[in-house]
Design an enzyme around this catalytic site. Sequence first.
Site, PDB file in Angstrom:
ATOM      1  N   SER A 182      -0.501  -6.679  -0.395  1.00 16.98           N
ATOM      2  CA  SER A 182      -1.337  -5.264  -0.838  1.00 16.98           C
ATOM      3  C   SER A 182      -2.619  -5.784  -1.130  1.00 16.98           C
ATOM      4  CB  SER A 182      -0.586  -4.531  -1.837  1.00 16.98           C
ATOM      5  OG  SER A 182      -1.783  -3.582  -2.317  1.00 16.98           O
ATOM      6  N   TYR A 211       3.229  -3.275 -10.372  1.00 21.52           N
ATOM      7  CA  TYR A 211       2.897  -3.475  -8.648  1.00 21.52           C
ATOM      8  C   TYR A 211       1.977  -4.534  -8.492  1.00 21.52           C
ATOM      9  CZ  TYR A 211       2.513  -2.425  -4.016  1.00 21.52           C
ATOM     10  OH  TYR A 211       2.334  -2.548  -2.522  1.00 21.52           O
TER      11      TYR A 211
END
Length: 263
Positions: free
Chosen positions: A137, A150
């Site tokens: 990501s 995350y």
Amino acid sequence: MNLADCRILLTGASGGIGEQLALQLAAAGAQLLLVARQRERLEPLVARYPERIEAVCADLTQYAGREAVVEAVRRRGGINLLINAAGVNRFGLFEQQSDETIAALLQLNVTATLQLTQALLPLLHQEEQAMVVNVGSTLGSIGYPGYAAYCASKFAVRGFSEALRRELADTPIKVLYVAPRATHTAMNDASVVAMNAELNSAMDTPAAVAAQVLEAIAHERKERYLGWPEKLFVRLNALLPRLVDRALRKQLPIIQRFARGQS
């Protein structure tokens, strides 16, 4: 790599990006073994490409689940491409997240990914050409408010990819790290979509992300960061983090409002 020659294990195939990866890879002629916890979520993919797709139901956070996947790979005669796309995201203030939520996120995003890759490396070593693709990501390079756990997991995946690539530099196995920006998937609920709209942050479709992943695989890239200006922010955060600090400080009240459910 020639996609039509690829024999692929794809995790996270029931998610938005994973599903599109499966569809586009099958359309390109690849053979796929798809992994998900719930087999029924993979059945539409198998029905669409029965000659190219097989599904295996497994919980990758459990040793027995990973062993079931490895055994399925052996039955199919091995793989030359592993795509680690399984993952989970949780938006919210870190201090409000439970121990269980944090542990489950790290277990799937990091621990299971590393353990499955390790279990499959002996089979990948048997191939003349092979590749490991780790789906990370943009938040694996930029610490972003509301995504502390995350970000921690995707920073770990990025570091793992870099280290593994260097460790396997004298082998036929290549390692690709792909970093999408925000994407319209079930992991990003309505509040996240609304927040990104208020912040003027673009969100890609899973199909667009998958197409860029396929391009990176075909050209055997080492890294691929998706989206502009996100790619610029990744570079700025590495070189001039205080500039990114100031930019995110301006966004913080909006992020906090959505993270507290006050949108």
